[in-house]
Write a protein that holds these residues in place. Structure first.
Motif, PDB file in Angstrom:
ATOM      1  N   THR A  45      11.559  49.297 -36.409  1.00  0.00           N
ATOM      2  CA  THR A  45      10.709  48.836 -37.449  1.00  0.00           C
ATOM      3  C   THR A  45      11.300  47.270 -37.493  1.00  0.00           C
ATOM      4  O   THR A  45      12.513  47.248 -38.524  1.00  0.00           O
ATOM      5  CB  THR A  45      10.499  49.607 -38.246  1.00  0.00           C
ATOM      6  OG1 THR A  45      10.004  50.476 -38.470  1.00  0.00           O
ATOM      7  CG2 THR A  45      10.093  49.277 -40.167  1.00  0.00           C
ATOM      8  N   ARG A  57      -0.220  61.042 -42.680  1.00  0.00           N
ATOM      9  CA  ARG A  57      -1.438  61.222 -42.123  1.00  0.00           C
ATOM     10  C   ARG A  57      -2.116  62.339 -41.872  1.00  0.00           C
ATOM     11  O   ARG A  57      -2.642  62.070 -41.899  1.00  0.00           O
ATOM     12  CB  ARG A  57      -0.088  61.077 -40.944  1.00  0.00           C
ATOM     13  CG  ARG A  57      -0.708  60.754 -39.348  1.00  0.00           C
ATOM     14  CD  ARG A  57      -0.271  60.819 -38.345  1.00  0.00           C
ATOM     15  NE  ARG A  57       0.500  59.965 -37.642  1.00  0.00           N
ATOM     16  CZ  ARG A  57       1.751  60.454 -37.662  1.00  0.00           C
ATOM     17  NH1 ARG A  57       2.620  61.214 -38.590  1.00  0.00           N
ATOM     18  NH2 ARG A  57       3.120  59.136 -37.371  1.00  0.00           N
ATOM     19  N   LEU A  59       1.909  52.950 -41.213  1.00  0.00           N
ATOM     20  CA  LEU A  59       0.498  54.474 -40.393  1.00  0.00           C
ATOM     21  C   LEU A  59      -0.107  53.046 -39.849  1.00  0.00           C
ATOM     22  O   LEU A  59      -1.583  52.834 -39.078  1.00  0.00           O
ATOM     23  CB  LEU A  59       0.408  55.183 -41.498  1.00  0.00           C
ATOM     24  CG  LEU A  59       1.274  56.478 -40.973  1.00  0.00           C
ATOM     25  CD1 LEU A  59       0.595  57.225 -42.802  1.00  0.00           C
ATOM     26  CD2 LEU A  59       1.137  56.529 -40.583  1.00  0.00           C
ATOM     27  N   ASP A  60      -0.309  51.874 -41.016  1.00  0.00           N
ATOM     28  CA  ASP A  60      -1.809  50.953 -40.418  1.00  0.00           C
ATOM     29  C   ASP A  60      -1.022  50.241 -39.243  1.00  0.00           C
ATOM     30  O   ASP A  60      -2.320  49.310 -38.977  1.00  0.00           O
ATOM     31  CB  ASP A  60      -2.592  50.161 -41.767  1.00  0.00           C
ATOM     32  CG  ASP A  60      -2.551  50.867 -42.404  1.00  0.00           C
ATOM     33  OD1 ASP A  60      -3.473  52.021 -42.023  1.00  0.00           O
ATOM     34  OD2 ASP A  60      -2.756  50.432 -43.913  1.00  0.00           O
ATOM     35  N   GLN A  61      -0.092  49.873 -38.311  1.00  0.00           N
ATOM     36  CA  GLN A  61       0.291  49.502 -38.062  1.00  0.00           C
ATOM     37  C   GLN A  61       0.593  49.672 -36.342  1.00  0.00           C
ATOM     38  O   GLN A  61       0.423  51.221 -36.534  1.00  0.00           O
ATOM     39  CB  GLN A  61       1.490  48.627 -37.671  1.00  0.00           C
ATOM     40  CG  GLN A  61       1.471  47.999 -39.567  1.00  0.00           C
ATOM     41  CD  GLN A  61       2.724  46.563 -39.133  1.00  0.00           C
ATOM     42  OE1 GLN A  61       3.392  46.004 -38.975  1.00  0.00           O
ATOM     43  NE2 GLN A  61       2.896  46.798 -40.888  1.00  0.00           N
ATOM     44  N   GLU A  87       1.929  53.610 -45.931  1.00  0.00           N
ATOM     45  CA  GLU A  87       0.914  53.483 -45.314  1.00  0.00           C
ATOM     46  C   GLU A  87       0.872  52.207 -44.733  1.00  0.00           C
ATOM     47  O   GLU A  87       0.057  52.036 -43.772  1.00  0.00           O
ATOM     48  CB  GLU A  87      -0.257  53.581 -46.880  1.00  0.00           C
ATOM     49  CG  GLU A  87      -0.246  54.574 -47.408  1.00  0.00           C
ATOM     50  CD  GLU A  87      -1.000  54.565 -48.700  1.00  0.00           C
ATOM     51  OE1 GLU A  87      -0.532  53.432 -49.531  1.00  0.00           O
ATOM     52  OE2 GLU A  87      -1.643  55.225 -49.418  1.00  0.00           O
ATOM     53  N   MET A  88       1.402  51.214 -45.250  1.00  0.00           N
ATOM     54  CA  MET A  88       1.696  49.991 -44.258  1.00  0.00           C
ATOM     55  C   MET A  88       1.781  50.490 -43.046  1.00  0.00           C
ATOM     56  O   MET A  88       1.643  49.649 -42.128  1.00  0.00           O
ATOM     57  CB  MET A  88       2.833  48.833 -44.703  1.00  0.00           C
ATOM     58  CG  MET A  88       2.411  47.883 -45.756  1.00  0.00           C
ATOM     59  SD  MET A  88       3.233  46.736 -46.346  1.00  0.00           S
ATOM     60  CE  MET A  88       4.386  47.680 -47.542  1.00  0.00           C
ATOM     61  N   PRO A 147      -4.465  62.144 -45.885  1.00  0.00           N
ATOM     62  CA  PRO A 147      -5.667  59.903 -46.452  1.00  0.00           C
ATOM     63  C   PRO A 147      -5.719  60.226 -47.641  1.00  0.00           C
ATOM     64  O   PRO A 147      -5.637  59.180 -47.679  1.00  0.00           O
ATOM     65  CB  PRO A 147      -6.020  59.803 -44.759  1.00  0.00           C
ATOM     66  CG  PRO A 147      -6.348  61.163 -44.602  1.00  0.00           C
ATOM     67  CD  PRO A 147      -5.843  61.927 -44.621  1.00  0.00           C
ATOM     68  N   ASP A 148      -6.348  61.133 -48.422  1.00  0.00           N
ATOM     69  CA  ASP A 148      -7.466  60.971 -49.302  1.00  0.00           C
ATOM     70  C   ASP A 148      -7.083  61.692 -50.611  1.00  0.00           C
ATOM     71  O   ASP A 148      -8.478  61.974 -51.578  1.00  0.00           O
ATOM     72  CB  ASP A 148      -8.996  61.814 -49.065  1.00  0.00           C
ATOM     73  CG  ASP A 148      -9.799  60.755 -47.472  1.00  0.00           C
ATOM     74  OD1 ASP A 148      -9.994  59.416 -47.254  1.00  0.00           O
ATOM     75  OD2 ASP A 148      -9.909  61.334 -46.740  1.00  0.00           O
ATOM     76  N   ALA A 173       6.227  48.036 -35.771  1.00  0.00           N
ATOM     77  CA  ALA A 173       5.852  47.463 -37.231  1.00  0.00           C
ATOM     78  C   ALA A 173       6.871  46.474 -38.378  1.00  0.00           C
ATOM     79  O   ALA A 173       7.537  46.326 -37.703  1.00  0.00           O
ATOM     80  CB  ALA A 173       5.432  48.641 -37.572  1.00  0.00           C
ATOM     81  N   LYS A 212       7.610  55.332 -34.889  1.00  0.00           N
ATOM     82  CA  LYS A 212       7.960  53.190 -34.608  1.00  0.00           C
ATOM     83  C   LYS A 212       9.030  53.021 -33.876  1.00  0.00           C
ATOM     84  O   LYS A 212       9.597  53.798 -33.218  1.00  0.00           O
ATOM     85  CB  LYS A 212       7.748  52.296 -35.601  1.00  0.00           C
ATOM     86  CG  LYS A 212       6.640  53.190 -36.428  1.00  0.00           C
ATOM     87  CD  LYS A 212       5.467  52.721 -36.005  1.00  0.00           C
ATOM     88  CE  LYS A 212       4.192  52.959 -37.030  1.00  0.00           C
ATOM     89  NZ  LYS A 212       2.671  53.132 -36.237  1.00  0.00           N
TER      90      LYS A 212
END
Length: 360
Positions: free
Chosen positions: A280, A349, A209-211, A206-207, A352-353, A215, A277
């Protein structure tokens, strides 16, 4: 009619295991799943799906109960079900690294005691108990399949309850034919990435995918040397399904773990590659200072309660000799992490929920 008794349905591992048990046993043997009333609708839907896929109509029986009750909440049905059960699979547990003590004690420890009573009183052919590699606690060094009580300490109450429960199981192995399975940190299916819950190593995903393209992920000092032992669900279920069906497994403990796991740093970088990425960067930080800061700012923080920082610098490595030897020739082996990391990332991805409170 004989039956196989199972706890932990319709959970992450239990649902997949039921399919293996139906395929292994003849049409005259049912699989009886002890379920909590709150999961009734979910269990019925899952049972119907499995029966249709495996041409096994009517072979999955659902009985409502509760392992925290001495009679498993079965009442008058207890004696007949006990007499009909030829095997018992105990998977049900609270899997929550921040669990409160009392529910953890009732479910993970007393629940296991009650299942042991059920198995012993029914004189079953075998009890199959799903433990966890976390029984090693913060042991430093090679933890073998015949080790359990090594004076180790524990990071959280979940680890403590799983250790105490396995102690109960091992104490009664002379009376109950038993096999014990200790999975590593279970993640999604190696082929599809499917899972029911995002926790543990999914925080890294999650970290990432947020960047952006480059990353930066923090990890405690020592992460480059510590093993992070992940196993995909399909390996755990395939191995458990096979090993539970062979006579040689009686009386053994199996580490269903990765014999060649990545370090925490390698795991993060592999997730980074899987997430596309370009770079990383893993930034080390002093774990002791961060723990002290968290304790001063939020003594009840989930990160402290879970021992999450400790898992990133886990001092134990897990010997898998029994599992590797007895799976030889079966076609079942733990896949390398880099072969399925992309599937895990893709699933996150695309989904996400996922409900973090999903049954495990």
């Amino acid at each position: 009619m004989t039956t196989v008794f199972l706890t932990g349905f319709p959970g992450f591992l239990g649902s997949a295991l039921v399919e293996r048990l139906l395929d292994r046993h003849d049409d005259e043997t049912t699989v009886t799943c002890l379920i909590q009333s709150k999961y009734r609708s979910q269990a019925e839907t899952k049972a119907e799906e499995i029966e249709a896929e495996h041409d096994a109509e009517g072979r999955i029986e659902l009985v409502e109960g509760d392992i925290t009750d001495a009679d498993l909440g079965l009442g008058e049905a207890y004696d007949d079900l006990q007499a009909d059960s030829v095997e018992v699979y105990h998977l049900a547990a609270i899997y929550d690294l921040t669990m409160d003590r009392e529910p953890g004690r009732l479910v993970n420890i007393e629940g296991t005691r009650h299942v042991l009573d059920f198995a012993e009183g029914g004189n079953v052919d075998r009890l199959h108990y799903v433990s966890s590699v976390v029984v090693s606690g913060i042991y430093e060094g090679r933890f073998t399949e015949d080790m359990l009580q090594e004076g180790q300490q524990f990071c959280n109450y979940y680890e403590t309850t799983k250790h105490m429960a396995e102690v109960l199981v091992q104490q009664r192995m002379d009376e109950i034919p038993t096999t014990i399975y200790r999975p590593g940190v279970a993640v999604g299916d190696s082929e599809t990435g499917e899972t029911q819950k995002y926790d543990g190593p999914y925080a890294f995903v999650e970290m990432l995918l947020d960047q952006g393209d480059n990353a930066v992920i923090p990890a405690p000092r020592g992460a480059s040397d510590a093993e992070f032992n992940l196993v995909p669900r399909d390996y755990v279920v395939d191995a458990l399904g096979y090993l539970s069906g062979i006579e040689e497994s009686e009386g053994k403990v199996y580490h269903l773990a990765d014999p060649d796991p990545p370090t925490t740093t390698e795991l993060i970088k592999t997730f980074g590659e899987a997430a596309g990425k370009s770079r990383t960067i893993v930034v080390p930080y002093p774990k002791g200072i961060v723990k002290g800061l968290l304790a001063s700012l939020s003594p009840e923080s989930d990160l402290l309660k879970s021992g999450g920082l400790e898992y990133q610098t886990w001092g134990a490595s897990f010997d898998c000799t029994n599992a590797v030897e007895d799976l030889e020739g079966s076609g079942i082996e733990c896949p390398s992490f880099d072969s399925y990391a992309e599937n895990l990332v893709d699933f996150v991805r695309e989904n996400p929920d996922i409900d973090e409170g999903a049954m495990n």
